[in-house]
Motif scaffolding. Structure first.
Motif, short mmCIF file in Angstrom:
data_model
loop_
_atom_site.label_atom_id
_atom_site.label_comp_id
_atom_site.label_asym_id
_atom_site.label_seq_id
_atom_site.Cartn_x
_atom_site.Cartn_y
_atom_site.Cartn_z
N HIS A 175 33.55 24.08 13.84
CA HIS A 175 33.22 22.76 13.31
C HIS A 175 31.72 22.45 13.29
O HIS A 175 31.29 21.53 12.60
CB HIS A 175 34.04 21.64 13.97
CG HIS A 175 33.75 21.42 15.43
ND1 HIS A 175 34.71 21.00 16.32
CD2 HIS A 175 32.63 21.57 16.15
CE1 HIS A 175 34.17 20.90 17.52
NE2 HIS A 175 32.92 21.24 17.45
N THR A 176 30.90 23.24 13.97
CA THR A 176 29.46 23.01 13.88
C THR A 176 28.86 23.74 12.68
O THR A 176 27.94 23.25 12.03
CB THR A 176 28.76 23.51 15.17
OG1 THR A 176 29.48 23.00 16.29
CG2 THR A 176 27.33 23.01 15.25
N LEU A 177 29.39 24.94 12.40
CA LEU A 177 28.78 25.77 11.36
C LEU A 177 29.41 25.59 9.99
O LEU A 177 28.75 25.82 8.98
CB LEU A 177 28.86 27.25 11.76
CG LEU A 177 28.12 27.67 13.04
CD1 LEU A 177 28.31 29.15 13.28
CD2 LEU A 177 26.62 27.35 12.93
N GLN A 178 30.68 25.18 9.94
CA GLN A 178 31.34 25.19 8.63
C GLN A 178 30.87 24.02 7.76
O GLN A 178 30.39 22.99 8.27
CB GLN A 178 32.86 25.17 8.81
CG GLN A 178 33.41 23.85 9.26
CD GLN A 178 34.85 23.98 9.70
OE1 GLN A 178 35.25 23.42 10.70
NE2 GLN A 178 35.65 24.75 8.97
N ALA A 179 31.02 24.23 6.44
CA ALA A 179 30.58 23.21 5.49
C ALA A 179 31.58 22.05 5.47
O ALA A 179 31.19 20.89 5.40
CB ALA A 179 30.43 23.81 4.11
N ALA A 180 32.85 22.38 5.54
CA ALA A 180 33.87 21.34 5.46
C ALA A 180 33.82 20.46 6.69
O ALA A 180 33.37 20.88 7.76
CB ALA A 180 35.25 21.99 5.34
N SER A 181 34.27 19.22 6.54
CA SER A 181 34.32 18.33 7.70
C SER A 181 35.58 17.48 7.64
O SER A 181 36.31 17.52 6.65
CB SER A 181 33.07 17.44 7.75
OG SER A 181 33.05 16.61 6.61
N GLY A 182 35.82 16.75 8.71
CA GLY A 182 36.94 15.83 8.74
C GLY A 182 38.27 16.53 8.52
O GLY A 182 38.50 17.64 9.01
N GLU A 183 39.13 15.92 7.73
CA GLU A 183 40.49 16.44 7.52
C GLU A 183 40.45 17.82 6.86
O GLU A 183 41.26 18.68 7.16
CB GLU A 183 41.28 15.44 6.67
CG GLU A 183 42.76 15.74 6.55
CD GLU A 183 43.44 16.15 7.86
OE1 GLU A 183 44.19 17.15 7.87
OE2 GLU A 183 43.20 15.48 8.91
N ALA A 184 39.44 18.05 5.98
CA ALA A 184 39.34 19.34 5.29
C ALA A 184 39.12 20.47 6.29
O ALA A 184 39.67 21.56 6.15
CB ALA A 184 38.20 19.30 4.28
N ALA A 185 38.32 20.18 7.31
CA ALA A 185 38.04 21.19 8.33
C ALA A 185 39.32 21.51 9.12
O ALA A 185 39.66 22.68 9.33
CB ALA A 185 36.95 20.70 9.27
N GLU A 186 40.02 20.46 9.51
CA GLU A 186 41.25 20.66 10.29
C GLU A 186 42.29 21.39 9.45
O GLU A 186 43.05 22.22 9.96
CB GLU A 186 41.80 19.31 10.78
CG GLU A 186 40.90 18.59 11.77
CD GLU A 186 40.42 19.48 12.91
OE1 GLU A 186 41.26 20.11 13.58
OE2 GLU A 186 39.19 19.57 13.11
N GLU A 187 42.29 21.12 8.16
CA GLU A 187 43.21 21.78 7.25
C GLU A 187 42.92 23.28 7.21
O GLU A 187 43.82 24.11 7.24
CB GLU A 187 43.07 21.15 5.84
CG GLU A 187 44.09 21.60 4.82
CD GLU A 187 45.54 21.33 5.24
OE1 GLU A 187 45.76 20.40 6.04
OE2 GLU A 187 46.43 22.10 4.80
N ALA A 188 41.61 23.62 7.17
CA ALA A 188 41.20 25.03 7.14
C ALA A 188 41.72 25.74 8.40
O ALA A 188 42.18 26.89 8.34
CB ALA A 188 39.68 25.15 7.07
#
Lengths: 363, 219, 144
Positions: A91-104
């Motif tokens: 979650h620090t390095l990825q581009a996606a955030s919020g729900e999109a990150a959790e989805e990934a």
């Protein structure tokens, strides 16, 4: 990026020659702290290595471990290895955030169930249901349990994830625990250090990538290749220890000449890590080389093991007041026993009756 | 308990307790003897008691020729042990650091290699001392459990120190903790065995020398 | 507060000056044993210098003691690798660099020819194909 390619195929596709591949294997062996004689085995294994999915969870931490890691590979060959893993959640390095990150994260877990590598940095607060650290409304505790379930192996990066680290320090207000305190039944590898040496992090990941297994571990779950020797045993200043040449302060003659820092509190003798040989910043230096003793950051509870500047042979507590009490009590008790003995002596003397000739003759 | 936690205990609470018992016990024994007192000696001395006392503190360090001739091995071994033990205790740099931290006194030490060799010598002299005790019928008859205990608690710190330094038997951290604990055991046991002689020998020599000197006889 | 120029600075010899640690001698002995092994059994040895505890200056001192011999070669693969025979024939200094020129690893190889110099077998067949391809091409026939 085709996911079914092996690392060997990918390297050749990107225009790396066979000599380049050999060189890559040689430096990888060096990075994994394996002897150069292992190069052919590494070459063979890399030819068939597959691209694993990696989920990286950051819990109660300071991001120092990620900072350390991102400094390891940017301009070097290790970068090739990182091109080869699929870092699906960080979650620090990825581009996606919020729900999109959790989805990934959820997609990666579903698609690679049972095969992904879980990397954790930071400790996990357990007190009060783990409310002291949450991500997307999920407690660290719940997220770790959920993600660990489908992981092939877990790598705990940093002393916090490995042993609780700073959050676990006395009095541990959040009930911080390590990964291995919570998860059982999965292979767990600890890469301790505050932060861990970047090349050790990549070396361990390279080992997993290359051979598909975790390397041999010590009794604290750390890879023996990097944590098999104490700092003291591999320290270039060791000869000064043997000769009895010590720096007494940080600015004396001994300190300038680079003598042993034992008396200034160096914890090298009880600390197991690769700093003395692996070093930091592309093999530039490490704390002792910079003139400061080791603080033992790769050991459990290093924060609560006495002062950083107290020599290992010195007791950690100041027993001054207890001692005074003990001395007074000892002297008083001694005098009392003595007086009692003396009184007994006097009483015995008084009770003593003279024996006369008549007594001896008797009746 | 991890080795680190074990070491923390040995360096912390364990040491506090041991030092407290050591100081309490030693002063108890000292004051027990001192407060017994002696009857005042009203005789007119033929010599100086003070001179005799001071002299004896020094001269008793050397054996008498007749005694030495009878048991040279035991006496030489006694020297080897005491010199070795004191050198290892007081001239090893990490030990000096302990005295410096606790008492503010420090002095130059010896290179580690020499200390290591002296440690081996000390261990052998202790083993020889035990062998001599067990083979001599008189000594064996006179020996009590307390003597063997004193021997054991003296051997353990030297032995564990040697093992720790040379990375034998246990990992260094654990062995260092065992070493410190063995010293703490010695500190706890010392006041209640003949090991009190580490302090009382001066007192005893002074007393003997004073009496002899006062009377003007050889002590 | 003292200014920068008020702080006394003593410059020490950083160019392979005698190191006080004595860490270089054991490496030389290791090289000596490896050399004896190479001479008697033909077995090669490779020593990874990043696994050896060195003080600042120790590495330069070692390189200074080994010196530079007759052969030096550069391999351009994944960055530059420099391979130099030292003044002791059979003892090679191999320095791997990244394309960004940072040193990746330094190895001392005790061997007759460092493995990176000899042509890989797979490359031979590739070379054969490439040359055949050229010879059968119209350009080659024209120039012949």
């Amino acid at each position: 990026m085709k996911d079914d390619q092996t690392l060997g195929e990918r390297l050749r596709e990107s225009g790396i020659s066979r000599r380049g591949f050999l060189k890559f294997c040689a430096t990888t062996a060096s990075m994994m702290a394996l002897p150069p004689s292992m190069v052919p085995a590494i070459a063979a294994a890399l030819e068939t290595a597959r691209r694993p999915s990696v989920i990286w969870l950051s819990f109660q931490e300071c991001t120092g471990c990620t900072e350390s890691l991102t400094r390891s590979h940017a301009p070097t060959v290790e970068g090739l290895i990182f091109d080869h893993i699929s870092l699906d959640y960080h979650h620090t390095l990825q581009a996606a955030s919020g729900e999109a990150a959790e989805e990934a994260r959820r997609i990666a877990m579903e698609e690679n169930h049972g095969n992904y590598l879980l990397i954790v940095d930071g400790s996990i607060p357990q007190k009060d249901g783990g409310v002291y650290s949450t991500i997307a409304g999920i407690t660290n505790l719940a997220m770790l349990e959920e993600v660990a379930e489908g992981a092939a192996a877990i790598v705990a990066i940093g002393t916090c994830a490995a042993y609780g680290g700073l959050p676990h320090a006395n009095p541990n207000p959040t009930g911080a625990a390590s990964v291995s305190d919570i998860i059982s039944g999965k292979p767990i590898l600890n890469v301790s250090g505050c932060p861990p040496i970047p090349t050790v992090i990549t070396g361990v990941l390279a080992h997993y990538l290359t051979f598909g297994t975790l390397p041999e571990l010590d009794h604290l779950g750390r890879p023996k290749a990097f944590f098999g020797n104490s700092i003291h045993d591999r320290c270039y200043r060791r000869p000064f220890y043997e000769r009895g040449q010590f720096a007494e302060t940080f600015d004396d003659e001994g300190a300038r000449k680079g003598w042993c820092l034992f008396k200034l509190g160096c914890k090298g003798p009880t600390t197991y890590n690769a700093c003395a040989t692996e070093k930091w910043n592309q093999h530039t230096s490490f704390p002792i080389q910079a003139g400061h003793g080791c603080i033992g950051c790769s050991e459990p509870d290093f924060w609560d093991r006495g002062g950083f500047y107290d020599a290992l042979s010195v007791p950690t507590d100041d027993a001054g007041n207890i001692l005074l009490g003990a001395a007074v009590a000892g002297a008083a008790a001694g005098a009392a026993v003595g007086l009692m003995n003396r009184k007994k002596q006097n009483t015995d003397t008084r009770a003593h009756e003279k024996v006369t000739v008549d007594d001896l003759n008797g009746d | 308990m991890t080795a680190d936690a074990f070491l923390s205990f040995a360096r912390g609470t364990g040491f506090d307790w041991a030092l407290t018992i050591f100081v309490f016990g030693m002063l108890l024994r000292l004051f027990e003897v001192l407060s017994l007192g002696r009857k005042p000696d009203l005789s007119e001395g033929r010599g100086s008691g003070v001179q005799g006392g001071l002299k004896t503190i020094v001269t008793r360090t050397l054996p008498r020729a007749a005694v030495f001739a009878r048991e040279p091995v035991r006496i030489i071994n006694g020297y080897v042990f005491h010199i070795g033990f004191l050198a290892v205790l007081f001239l090893y740099e990490p030990h000096i650091e302990l005295f410096d931290a606790k008492m503010g006194l420090s002095w130059p030490g010896l290179p580690t290699g020499i200390i290591n060799a002296l440690g081996v010598l000390t261990i052998f002299s202790l083993l020889l001392a035990l062998a001599l005790r067990l083979t001599s019928p008189v000594l064996k008859f006179l020996s009590t459990g307390s003597d063997y205990l004193a021997w054991l608690v003296t051997l353990l710190p030297v032995l564990t120190g040697y093992l720790a330094y040379n990375h034998m038997l246990l990992p260094y951290t654990a062995m260092l903790a065992v070493h410190i604990l063995s010293v703490e055991l010695l500190m706890v046991v010392a006041p209640f065995t003949k090991l009190t002689h580490m302090f009382s020998f001066m007192l005893a020599r002074w007393y003997q020398g004073y009496r002899a000197g006062h009377r003007g006889v050889e002590s | 507060m003292s200014r920068l120029q008020d702080i006394p600075i003593q410059v020490l010899d950083g160019q392979g000056g005698q190191s006080e640690t004595g860490n270089v001698a054991p490496v030389l002995h290791e090289i000596r044993h490896a050399l004896a092994r190479l001479a008697s059994t033909g077995e090669s040895t490779s020593i990874d210098l990043s696994a050896i505890p060195f003080a600042p200056g120790d590495e330069a001192a070692l390189f200074g003691l080994l010196g530079q011999g007759e052969v030096s070669a550069v391999v351009n693969a994944l960055g530059e690798t420099r391979i130099e025979e030292t003044t002791y024939p059979g003892v090679w200094l191999v320095t791997h660099r990244s394309p960004q020129e940072t040193v990746l690893s330094t190895q001392i190889e005790i061997t007759r020819t460092p493995s990176l110099l000899s042509t890989p077998a797979e490359d031979l067949s590739d070379a054969l194909d490439a040359l055949d391809h050229y010879l059968s091409s119209p350009t080659a026939q024209e120039s012949a």
